[in-house]
Design an enzyme around this catalytic site. Structure first.
Site, mmCIF file in Angstrom:
data_model
loop_
_atom_site.group_PDB
_atom_site.id
_atom_site.type_symbol
_atom_site.label_atom_id
_atom_site.label_comp_id
_atom_site.label_asym_id
_atom_site.label_seq_id
_atom_site.Cartn_x
_atom_site.Cartn_y
_atom_site.Cartn_z
ATOM 1 C CG ASP A 56 32.072 -3.097 24.866
ATOM 2 O OD1 ASP A 56 33.266 -3.116 24.518
ATOM 3 O OD2 ASP A 56 31.317 -4.076 24.771
ATOM 4 C CG MET A 75 34.415 -13.472 23.118
ATOM 5 S SD MET A 75 36.180 -13.854 23.014
ATOM 6 C CE MET A 75 36.352 -14.207 21.264
ATOM 7 N NE ARG A 76 29.706 -5.307 21.365
ATOM 8 C CZ ARG A 76 29.054 -5.517 22.491
ATOM 9 N NH1 ARG A 76 29.610 -5.168 23.637
ATOM 10 N NH2 ARG A 76 27.870 -6.061 22.492
ATOM 11 C CB ALA A 77 37.922 -6.218 21.960
#
Length: 716
Positions: A194, A275-277
């Site tokens: 990730d 929420m990183r995407a």
């Protein structure tokens, strides 16, 4: 600028790879690139060539930590820095070797001088060298877990912390993380996966003309690297100038509400965790617009950003292939059309005239565009999904197909081969571990002496001191203070006083599966359950950072279906294709396991094995073991099992026997192996407590067969 590296602009094909690297050069905030692909696809070549395209870095002269003159790091170990002009130098690309030590990565602190003199004598590591540059990890999936932990911390905080018993050093460590890997050698931990902003799948071209051009350029480069670089200097200059222009344009790019809605809807539609995407997609789309020379983000930017930023974030388990359904992506984006291009509604009447009813669009368009792979669970609303579903489950049709695929090697009594069946749904398994205390590779299965973990004692250091045991060091130095002429409050520390902390953690093991694929296991429901159990154990091995191998036996032979590897994906694929049928050469399977483990012990002596035998315990064929022709198949199996026990191999037997009448042969095999026996139901983590928590407890109980059977009966 001439370079001995292969020029970036001379790389043939690999458009997605080059684009992903260039986007990170334009906007380092994108978060790096993970390049996945088969060997020999120019992964490392393209990454190493990227550093020549990065703008030069302005640094404080003499600072080993690359502080910026305009905003130096207040915690820099070489600081404080006085204001003054900086010095330009090329951006660095630092390579992290897979076998590097933690001290080489984060830097080393001289503990002896810190205790005796009270000074922070710190030697920077690779994280300091990579600050404001590129940190490149080739074969990143083979990186040791403790180094992965350090990388995760540095990538999350933008700083590296080095602490040794109360003495600490901190410095900035913001870098572009680029990793390459071959998926056949194992997968990455989800946490590290990730952390890569983008991912790219690369493969060698199948076009002869393009392959010829690759060979031609490579040979020309090897004959004269400097001359080859000179011939491509003009193209390199153009790309470098475009990167600089895009960086200058980047702050002016506007990310409108429509683009943000498209990004949020895409991430929600593909059920991406966290929420990183969303953030990475926003940064990538902005960088794409700047690279195109625009100040507005359009739908095509969002679409390309999704193809680069989401595939590796959609994986639910290691057996899911990364990928994105491009048809579904287009449907999501079409719900939020761009506000700028107004003329687009005009062509809408042509769609129904050409393609008919609206249903035909998705149904007739399995185009299979580049990089698109079918989703594992997101295509249930697609009209063509029900049409495909009867083809995939292997129900009654498979048994009808079995006679059409005879197995010549099955011998006269082997019987016909039956087609492979699908594995049942995986489940969370009991913890299986190897007894004793090992010293193998870092992992999460068996107890071992490791560089990390809880402190269990102290010893004199062997070589360089890495983990100081402060109390033991003071205890060793205290009796000699008067003789050393101690004057004042400080201790007089000598090198002989230093003590290394011994720590206990977990190691990864070699889990070797020996799977019975004979006719007695061939009942469809039964083999499906067996495959589901082995698949569950493979998933557990992936999570615990083990190597895995797969041996199958049926008919008259045992076969090494998968040599020991870190790729559980490969093991799962071989298991899915496993056919069944024929007699049961149990002894051949056990002897094959003995041979494989003997060779692996020579290759990797520190990695301890765990043998998992999946069988009902029947032995109806001597197989091709040779010798002892006067012994029955059952006796040969017993001799083979005791041979493994004599070699100190920790074993577990997964008893696959079913039905109201149970012969208990798997339990007898477990006693011969010196390990426990567990049923398929007993393998589940939530079904019984403490049966196979550690192989050692079962090994002890084998001294009393009655106590072992009673324990199993109580657990069941």
């Amino acid at each position: 600028m001439s370079s001995t590296h292969f020029p970036f602009s001379a790389v043939v094909g690999q458009d997605d790879l080059r684009l992903a690297l260039l986007l990170n050069a334009v906007s380092p905030a994108v978060g790096g690139v993970l390049v996945r692909g088969e060997k020999g696809t120019a992964k490392s070549t393209a990454v190493r060539a990227l550093s020549a395209l990065l703008p030069q870095v302005d640094v404080v002269p003499g600072c080993r930590f690359s502080c910026a003159p305009a905003a130096p790091d207040p915690s820099c170990p070489d600081g404080p820095h006085e204001s003054g002009p900086g010095a330009l130098r090329p951006a660095r690309m630092v390579e992290l070797p897979v076998g590097a030590s933690e001290d080489r990565l984060v830097g080393a602190l001289d503990i002896e001088r810190a205790l005796a003199e009270g000074v922070k004598a710190f030697e920077p590591g690779l994280l300091a060298d990579a600050h404001r540059g590129i940190l490149y990890v080739d074969e990143v999936n083979l990186l040791h877990d403790h180094l992965v932990d350090v990388l995760l911390d540095a990538a999350a905080m933008g700083a590296s912390y080095v602490e040794r018993e109360g003495v600490s050093v901190r410095h900035a460590a913001r870098f572009l993380l680029v990793g390459t890997m071959n998926p056949e050698e194992g997968e990455l931990r989800p946490q590290l996966l990730d952390r890569f902003g983008l991912t790219v799948e690369v493969a060698a071209s199948r076009e002869p003309a393009q392959r010829v051009e690759v060979v031609r350029r490579r040979l020309a480069y090897e004959d004269d690297p400097a001359g080859f670089a000179t011939r491509w200097a003009g193209d390199e200059h153009e790309v470098r100038a475009r990167v600089v222009a895009a960086r200058a344009l980047l702050p002016k790019v506007s990310l409108g509400d429509t683009a943000l809605l498209q990004i949020a809807a895409t991430c929600a539609g593909f059920e991406v965790d966290g929420m990183r995407a969303d953030i990475v997609m926003a940064r990538t789309a902005t960088a794409l617009a700047a690279w195109a020379g625009r100040t507005d983000v359009r739908k095509e930017d969002v679409r390309q950003a999704a193809l680069l930023a989401l595939p590796h974030r959609r994986r639910r388990n290691p057996f899911d292939a990364p990928g994105l359904d491009e048809d579904m992506l287009d449907r999501i984006l079409d719900e939020f059309p761009d506000e700028d291009p107004e003329p687009e509604p005009e062509p809408e009447p042509e769609g129904p005239d050409d393609s008919g009813p609206e249903d035909d669009g998705p149904g007739g368009g399995p185009d299979g565009g580049p990089g698109g792979t079918p989703p594992q669970g997101d295509g249930s609303q697609d009209p063509d999904t029900p049409a495909e579903s009867p083809e995939t489950p292997e129900t009654g049709e498979a048994s009808a197909e079995a006679p059409e695929v005879p197995q010549p090697a099955a011998q006269e009594a082997a019987g016909p081969e039956q087609a492979a069946v699908r594995a049942a749904e995986p489940f969370r398994t009991k913890m299986l571990s190897v007894p004793g205390l090992g010293e193998g590779a870092s992992g999460r299965r068996s107890r071992a002496r490791t560089a990390h973990g809880r402190t269990t004692g102290a010893q004199r250091p062997r070589g360089h001191l890495t983990k100081l045991h402060l109390a033991a060091t003071i205890q060793a130095a205290a009796p000699h203070q008067k003789a050393r002429g101690r004057d004042g409050r400080g201790l007089v520390i000598r090198k002989d006083d230093l003590r290394q902390a011994t720590r206990e953690g977990r190691e990864g093991n070699l889990v070797l599966f020996v799977v019975d694929a004979s006719g007695s296991m061939a009942a469809r429901q039964r083999m499906s359950a067996v495959k589901g159990a082995v698949m569950s154990l493979l998933l557990d091995a992936y999570q615990r950072r083990d190597k895995v191998g797969l041996i199958t036996f049926r008919g008259a032979t045992a076969e090494l279906a998968l040599p020991p590897t870190s790729s559980v994906d490969a093991a799962a694929a071989r298991l899915e294709q496993l056919p069944t049928g024929g007699r049961t050469p149990l002894a051949a399977g056990l002897l094959k396991a003995h041979e494989v483990l003997r060779i692996e012990r020579l290759r990797d002596p520190s990695r301890r094995p765990l043998l998992v035998v999946v069988t009902d315990g029947r032995a109806t064929s001597a197989g091709n073991v040779g010798g002892r022709t006067d012994s029955s198949p059952r006796e040969l199996a017993g001799h083979s099992a005791r041979l493994l026990q004599a070699g100190g191999v920790a074993s577990v037997v997964v008893d696959c026997e079913s039905g109201p009448v149970r012969l208990g042969l798997a339990g007898v095999l477990a006693q011969d192996l010196g390990g426990p026996s567990v049923t398929l139901d007993g393998l589940r983590a939530d079904s019984l407590a403490g049966l196979v928590k550690n192989v050692r407890t079962a090994v002890a109980s084998t001294a009393s067969p009655h106590s072992s059977s009673n324990s199993n009966r109580r657990a069941a």
